[in-house]
Design an enzyme around this catalytic site. Structure first.
Site, short mmCIF file in Angstrom:
data_model
loop_
_atom_site.label_atom_id
_atom_site.label_comp_id
_atom_site.label_asym_id
_atom_site.label_seq_id
_atom_site.Cartn_x
_atom_site.Cartn_y
_atom_site.Cartn_z
N LYS A 230 3.22 11.42 6.69
CA LYS A 230 2.42 11.24 7.90
C LYS A 230 3.00 11.97 9.10
O LYS A 230 2.75 13.15 9.27
CB LYS A 230 2.18 9.76 8.16
CG LYS A 230 1.30 9.11 7.08
CD LYS A 230 0.78 7.77 7.50
CE LYS A 230 -0.04 7.10 6.40
NZ LYS A 230 -1.27 7.82 6.05
N PHE B 149 0.87 -1.19 0.00
CA PHE B 149 0.00 0.00 0.00
C PHE B 149 0.89 1.22 0.00
O PHE B 149 1.61 1.48 0.96
CB PHE B 149 -0.94 0.04 1.21
CG PHE B 149 -1.86 1.22 1.16
CD1 PHE B 149 -3.04 1.17 0.43
CD2 PHE B 149 -1.54 2.40 1.81
CE1 PHE B 149 -3.89 2.27 0.36
CE2 PHE B 149 -2.38 3.51 1.75
CZ PHE B 149 -3.56 3.44 1.01
N ASP C 154 9.66 2.92 1.43
CA ASP C 154 8.47 3.69 1.79
C ASP C 154 8.31 3.60 3.31
O ASP C 154 7.78 2.63 3.83
CB ASP C 154 7.24 3.14 1.08
CG ASP C 154 5.96 3.91 1.40
OD1 ASP C 154 5.96 4.66 2.40
OD2 ASP C 154 4.96 3.73 0.68
#
Length: 420
Positions: free
Chosen positions: A261, A147, A232
């Protein structure tokens, strides 16, 4: 049976949102109004422990005083100027973040998906300019269960049917291999491969932790074949795993960090791609950019985030509270209520036994006990409280999860006995 909102006032707010907002999230029926640290309150004043932390965007807690102070100070100066000009907070931020990563250059963006898109463009341009791959033939190896965001490019290499369905035609240039399988990765690399894009821990998939030595093997393969290792770390980075980056768990340094984030401190979206000049130097003025990427407000917050991580206190807290949470929940596996428990730092994936209900149903039971968590892939619950959660609050989480599972087990037993 669907869980009711706590009050008519909250139901009215939910009805308004459902009437006027596109339905892209299956939310739990609670309307939150404020938060401090690991605690949030709904519009009626009821208290909850945030066990999700915005998918790690709120690593440092709601309203962290240092982050709020940095944001407030910058709000009173200037929040956005065109990237055609320099802005005072930009240089200090990119230098601090580059030093934290041990890299030379930072390219700030906004959302995590933008950062992943930027990393893809970086890898392709590097492949053509530096490695010498023929134009249009670059290949990036990705992992099953990945994801990385929801753009049309990113969902092109997703195997999540819900995220991918009805968005064709899809973009090519990606090769998928099983996550955690170094042999499959080795077999997939060829002369056209420019990058391996990997989450060191797969968060959306349910906190899936690769086998020991896997990240080292990825690093070695990328080095041997002149391929960029792109990590990531949007969810796994910035303290969540008990280290600054999840790659640190195996002493691995990727060629490219993709961050987001928590970099925005839970205040605004801030993301970045961080690498050495030999990689990010392929960009020239006009070849890539972002109106809001690297804006003064983002930079002021991001620099303070780097300062918070520099002491190591957040990383220490993630390790201590994660170990406490694991120890408290391990008996649920022994009782058969959980079929698996995966933990790294303050990040846990709980696989609920199907007899107890779905992950969503357990999350609804947790909500009634003042705990906010989110399910994924049917029977898995992710727990990722803010790193500032206290030992006493972790005990609350343990008690609440235990009680929710016990209640579900009793309900299942009653159903089996034909009672109720």
């Amino acid at each position: 049976m669907a869980l009711d909102a706590p009050s008519p006032r909250q139901q009215a707010a939910i009805d308004q949102a459902d009437a006027w907002g596109a339905h892209t999230y299956a939310r739990l029926p609670v309307v939150l109004a404020r938060g401090e640290g690991a605690v949030v309150h709904d519009i009626d004043g009821h208290r909850y422990l945030d066990c999700l932390a915005g998918y790690s965007a709120v690593n440092f807690g709601h309203g962290h005083p240092r982050l709020v102070a940095a944001a407030t100070a910058q709000l009173n100066r200037v929040t956005l100027v065109s990237r055609a000009f320099h802005a005072e907070p930009y240089g200090p931020f990119v230098e601090a973040l580059a030093r934290l990563c041990g890299k030379e250059v930072v390219l700030p963006m906004n959302s995590g998906a933008e950062a992943v898109e930027t990393a893809i463009k970086t890898a392709r341009k590097w492949g053509y300019r530096v490695k010498g791959v023929p134009e249009g033939e670059a290949r990036i190896i990705v992992m099953t269960g990945n994801f990385h965001g929801r753009t049309s490019t990113i969902i092109s290499f997703s195997n999540d049917t819900e995220a991918r369905a009805e968005y064709a035609p899809y973009m090519g240039g990606f090769v998928q291999v099983p996550f955690g399988d170094a042999d499959a990765l080795a077999s997939a690399i060829d002369d056209r491969t420019v990058a391996v894009l990997v989450e060191p821990v797969q968060g959306e998939a349910g906190v899936i932790i690769p086998p020991a030595g896997y990240l080292r093997a990825v690093r070695e393969l990328c080095t041997a074949h002149d391929v960029l290792m792109v990590a990531d770390e949007i969810q796994s980075g910035l303290g969540r795993t008990g280290t600054t980056f999840a790659c640190d768990l195996e002493g691995v340094v990727p060629d490219v960090y993709v961050l987001g984030k928590a970099l925005g401190g839970g205040i605004m979206p801030v993301s970045a791609v961080v690498a050495d000049r030999a990689v990010l130097g392929v960009f020239t003025p006009g070849s890539h950019g972002s109106t809001f990427g690297g804006n003064p407000l983002a930079c002021a917050i991001g620099r303070e985030v780097v300062e918070l991580l520099g002491t190591g206190e957040m990383q220490d807290a993630a390790r201590a509270r994660g170990a406490q949470l694991r120890a408290g929940l391990a008996p649920l596996v022994e009782r058969g209520w959980l079929t698996d428990l995966r933990q790294v730092g303050l990040w846990l994936g709980l696989d609920v036994h199907p007899d107890l209900g779905t992950g969503k149903q357990i999350c609804e039971r947790l909500l009634r006990r003042g705990l906010l968590a989110k399910d994924t892939h049917g029977t898995t619950i992710r727990l990722s409280p803010p790193l500032v959660v206290t030992a006493e609050q972790v005990d609350e989480i343990i008690d609440g999860v235990t009680a929710a599972c016990a209640e579900a087990a009793c309900a299942e037993a009653a159903d089996a006995a034909g009672i109720g």
